[in-house]
Every structure is written in structure tokens, then in C-alpha cells.
Design an enzyme around this catalytic site. Structure first.
Site, mmCIF file in Angstrom:
data_model
loop_
_atom_site.group_PDB
_atom_site.id
_atom_site.type_symbol
_atom_site.label_atom_id
_atom_site.label_comp_id
_atom_site.label_asym_id
_atom_site.label_seq_id
_atom_site.Cartn_x
_atom_site.Cartn_y
_atom_site.Cartn_z
ATOM 1 N N GLY A 9 45.239 -13.439 47.632
ATOM 2 C CA GLY A 9 44.039 -12.637 47.088
ATOM 3 C C GLY A 9 44.431 -11.532 46.209
ATOM 4 C CD GLN A 13 37.553 -3.321 46.361
ATOM 5 O OE1 GLN A 13 36.649 -2.530 45.681
ATOM 6 N NE2 GLN A 13 37.214 -3.417 47.649
ATOM 7 C CG ASP A 14 40.756 -4.868 49.719
ATOM 8 O OD1 ASP A 14 39.867 -4.230 49.076
ATOM 9 O OD2 ASP A 14 40.647 -5.173 50.803
ATOM 10 C CB SER A 135 35.658 -8.429 58.024
ATOM 11 O OG SER A 135 34.475 -8.139 57.885
ATOM 12 C CD GLU A 137 29.118 -8.727 57.574
ATOM 13 O OE1 GLU A 137 28.711 -7.640 57.288
ATOM 14 O OE2 GLU A 137 28.672 -9.672 58.284
ATOM 15 C CE1 TYR A 158 34.521 -12.695 54.590
ATOM 16 C CE2 TYR A 158 33.382 -11.319 56.119
ATOM 17 C CZ TYR A 158 34.303 -11.539 55.416
ATOM 18 O OH TYR A 158 35.255 -10.550 54.760
ATOM 19 C CE LYS A 162 37.925 -12.503 56.103
ATOM 20 N NZ LYS A 162 39.122 -12.341 55.424
ATOM 21 C CG ASN A 187 31.031 -2.898 54.333
ATOM 22 O OD1 ASN A 187 31.229 -2.947 55.503
ATOM 23 N ND2 ASN A 187 30.013 -3.517 53.444
ATOM 24 C CB ALA A 289 21.551 -13.302 60.923
ATOM 25 C CD GLU A 290 21.470 -7.125 56.601
ATOM 26 O OE1 GLU A 290 22.742 -7.413 56.612
ATOM 27 O OE2 GLU A 290 20.897 -6.897 55.458
#
Ligand code: NAP
Ligand code: G4F
Length: 349
Positions: A9, A13-14, A135, A137, A158, A162, A187, A289-290
Site C-alpha cells: 500500500g 496516503q499512509d 480500522s 469502521e 469493508y 477488516k 479516520n 448502512a451508515e
């Protein structure tokens, strides 16, 4: 002895911040990149040195988390002291559209890496420390604040993938005594954030609106709350986890949460724009789903790793706005000179 790290990865970004951090600490850094028909190495271009030059410490290898034999070969060749598994299909909304692929890469990809390391370690006796990019999440519907003891309730393919990787990381630690850590990161953003994540989508659009390059910004659920930190701080936490005496799992977060609406308001205020004139809701950005509210409690990381965030919410927005304003100015200049520039709204989610 120079330490050797292997990162998946790295083009994300990371990965780019982590590669910078490790090179700065004198590591030899090897990283997996995917073959792509267009360049995907923009975030690490400043780190790349022609391998024919003497003293090179940054090496790129083609590979993919979907390819077990490739991961095995890389571990055998690179002989890493530390592996950072950051590679993932990392977009939550996209995971509803591509659940099977997301599970293959984000769940089975981790298993493939762990198996490759287990076999290499057993055969050679070489200890390999493993970091898994877990995460917040995974907490999903669990009410805030969330810490390492909060029960998980994932709300997307996702997050389920994870969570599988999180538990496998723990399982390999407990079953084989591997030094394997799971970083449960909330985040984290930056000027290198992918442009389809909400923060960057907002700072890109607001700065383009200010330069007269677009007029509207279409968003989904504005009431969701997130604990947003700076990615540069968060890769420091990853490294600290692998330097600890014992492997463990840590929540990494700022301890402050804001809604998407608040992110919009502060960004537009910084640019002296009125969001009511420019922001519209498009239900296509809603998710099946949020995850309503994420707010992390990183007390364990503060106590055991001595880690704490250095960038405030406003500081984070300011650095993203300044960077994206520079991009928007450049885009306007190019347009003025007759060169077209891509729109950020083309393929967003
Ligand atoms: P990102 O910018 O989306 O980067 C993802 C990286 O994974 C890219 O380098 C991408 O390569 C690579 N990748 C995708 N599919 C792959 C595959 N099949 N094989 C190998 N590499 C693959 O994500 P990020 O924000 O840097 O996040 C890094 C990690 O932390 C991810 O695992 C993410 O899920 C996790 N995480 C992120 C956050 C956050 O807020 N940023 C929070 C918690 C956890 P290409 O460039 O070729 O696409
Ligand atoms: O920026 P987001 O897409 O990030 P999300 O879903 O929180 O996931 C990110 O953080 C996770 C850590 O918790 C990482 F594991 C994951 O890899 C990724 O980096 O969305 C944030 C919030 C959501 O509630 C979403 O519904 O913003 C809301 N939102 C509202 N309008 C939008 C939009 N999100 C996106 N991407 N695009 C919109 O137009």
C-alpha cells in the site's frame, strides 16, 4: 544493523508517509506496487531514486495482495524485519459495489501475508514483526466513544473484511507467538488523501469553487460524525507499535469528533464562501448502512506508546485547503493557457 521494512500500500496516503518516516530513520524500505495502466506512484515520486544509483534505500516490487506466491517470494527475497500491511481496497462505499474483491484483498490478502511470514520465520528463525492496518469502521454501530474493549459491529463489506484481518492478526500472535499488531486507526486525512474520501472531496471542491472552476459540491450524509486526525501522526503510531517490547492492539484517534457538515462549514468559512450557495445533497452518496458516529479513546496508545496527535482539526483543514488552493490556482493557470485539466467530480463516490 540497518533494519529492513516491507510495505504494502505504499502508493496510498499512509504508505507514502510511512515510507518517508522509515527512510528518515535509516531503514531500507521495500514496497509492493501494483501494475497499473496509468501512473499510480505520484505520492512516492519524491522518494524514488534510480536503483542504479549507489546507496539506494528505497526499492519497489510489483505485487498484489491477491497473489499469494508473489507475497511469499517477496518475503523470501526481502528478508524483512518489519512488515506493514497497508494495502487495501479502502473505500467503504465501493466495498458495497465490490464486496467479493474487497474481501479477497482486505481479508484474504492479510492471511496470505501472515502465512508467508509464518513459513519464512519457521524455516529461517528470522523474527518478522507485522503491522495490520485495522480500522475504526470495525466498530460500526457500536456507540461512541470506542476503545480496544468496545465490541465490534461492522456495517459494510469493508468493515467485515477488516475485522477478519484484525482477528487473524491476533490469532497468529496467539497461535504461533508472532509479533503481530493491529492498529485500529480512526479516520486520518491529509493533502495526500484520495479525492473520493469526503474530507478531500470537500477541500478540493471548495478551493475549485473559490477559483471559479466549479460551482456545486454534491455530498451524501452530512450528519455522520468522524474522529479525523492527520495521517503523518498516525504512521508514527504504526512504527511505535512495532518497536514496543510486546505485540498488542491499539486504538489511534484524536478523541474529538465532528460531523461532515462541520467539516464543510469550517472549510468554506476558511475560504470566505457560503456553503448554502454551493453544497447540495445527492442520495447517490448514501450508503446501504451508515456508520453514524466514531470517536476514539486512544488512552492506551498514549500510556503504552507515548503517542499523541499533533495536528488539530482546524490545522488539518488548513493544510488541506492551502494545498488544494495551490492545485486549483495551477489548474486555472493551465486552463488560461489553453490546457484542459481533469475535474474532481468525474468518478467520485
Ligand atoms: P489508500 O490511500 O486507499 O491506499 C491503499 C493502498 O493499497 C494503495 O497503495 C493501493 O494501491 C493499495 N492496494 C489496493 N489494492 C491492492 C492490492 N490488491 N494489492 C496490493 N495493494 C493494493 O488508503 P490509506 O488511506 O493510505 O489507508 C492505508 C490502510 O489503512 C488501508 O488498509 C486502509 O484500509 C486502512 N485504514 C485507513 C484509514 C484512513 O482513515 N486513511 C483508517 C483506518 C484504516 P494503488 O495505488 O495501486 O491503488
Ligand atoms: O470519507 P469517507 O468515505 O470515510 P469512511 O467511510 O469513514 O472510511 C474511511 O475511514 C475509515 C476509518 O474509519 C477507513 F477504514 C476507510 O478506509 C476510509 O479511509 O466517509 C466519511 C463519512 C461517511 O459517513 C459518509 O457517508 O462521510 C459521509 N459522506 C457524505 N457525503 C461522504 C459523502 N463520503 C464520501 N466518500 N463521499 C461523499 O460524497
Amino acid at each position: 544493523m540497518t533494519k529492513i521494512a516491507l510495505i504494502s500500500g505504499v502508493t496510498g496516503q499512509d504508505g507514502s508517509y510511512l515510507a518517508e518516516l522509515l527512510l528518515g530513520k535509516g531503514y531500507e524500505v521495500h514496497a509492493v506496487i501494483r501494475r497499473s495502466s496509468s501512473f499510480n506512484t505520484e505520492r512516492i515520486e519524491h522518494l524514488y531514486v534510480d536503483p542504479h544509483e549507489p546507496g539506494v534505500k528505497f526499492f519497489l516490487h510489483y505485487g498484489d495482495l491477491a497473489d499469494a506466491s508473489n507475497l511469499r517470494r517477496l518475503v523470501e527475497r526481502v528478508k524483512p524485519d518489519e512488515v506493514y500491511n497497508l494495502g487495501a481496497q479502502s473505500h467503504v462505499k465501493v466495498s458495497f459495489e465490490e464486496p467479493e474483491y474487497t474481501v479477497d484483498v482486505d481479508a484474504l490478502g492479510t492471511l496470505r501475508f501472515l502465512e508467508a511470514i509464518r513459513d519464512y520465520r519457521e524455516r529461517t528463525g528470522h523474527e518478522v514483526r507485522f503491522y495490520q492496518a485495522s480500522s475504526s469502521e470495525m466498530f460500526g454501530a457500536a456507540p461512541p466513544p470506542q476503545n480496544e474493549t468496545t465490541p465490534f459491529h461492522p456495517r459494510s463489506p469493508y468493515a467485515c473484511a477488516k475485522l477478519y484481518s484484525h482477528w487473524q492478526t491476533i490469532n497468529y500472535r496467539e497461535s504461533y507467538g508472532m509479533f503481530a499488531c493491529s492498529g485500529i486507526l480512526f479516520n486520518h486525512e491529509s493533502e495526500r488523501r484520495g479525492e473520493t474520501f469526503v474530507t478531500r472531496k470537500i477541500t478540493r471542491a471548495a478551493t475549485r469553487i473559490q477559483m471559479g472552476l466549479q460551482d456545486k459540491l454534491y455530498l451524501g450524509n452530512l450528519s455522520a460524525k468522524r474522529d479525523w486526525g492527520f495521517a503523518g501522526d498516525y504512521v508514527e503510531a504504526m512504527w511505535r507499535m512495532l518497536q514496543a517490547d510486546q505485540p498488542d492492539d491499539f486504538v489511534i484517534a484524536t478523541g474529538e469528533a465532528y460531523s461532515v457538515q462541520e467539516f464543510v462549514d469550517r472549510t468554506f468559512a476558511m475560504l470566505e464562501l457560503d456553503p448554502r450557495r454551493h453544497v447540495e445533497i445527492d442520495p447517490r452518496y448514501y450508503r446501504p448502512a451508515e456508520v453514524d458516529a466514531l470517536l476514539g479513546d486512544a488512552s492506551k496508545a498514549r500510556t503504552k506508546l507515548g503517542w499523541s496527535p499533533t495536528v488539530t482539526f482546524d490545522g488539518l483543514i488548513r493544510r488541506m485547503v492551502e494545498h488544494d488552493l495551490m492545485l486549483a490556482r495551477r489548474e486555472k493557470l493551465l486552463l488560461g493557457a489553453g490546457h484542459g485539466a481533469g475535474s474532481t467530480q468525474g468518478q467520485d463516490t
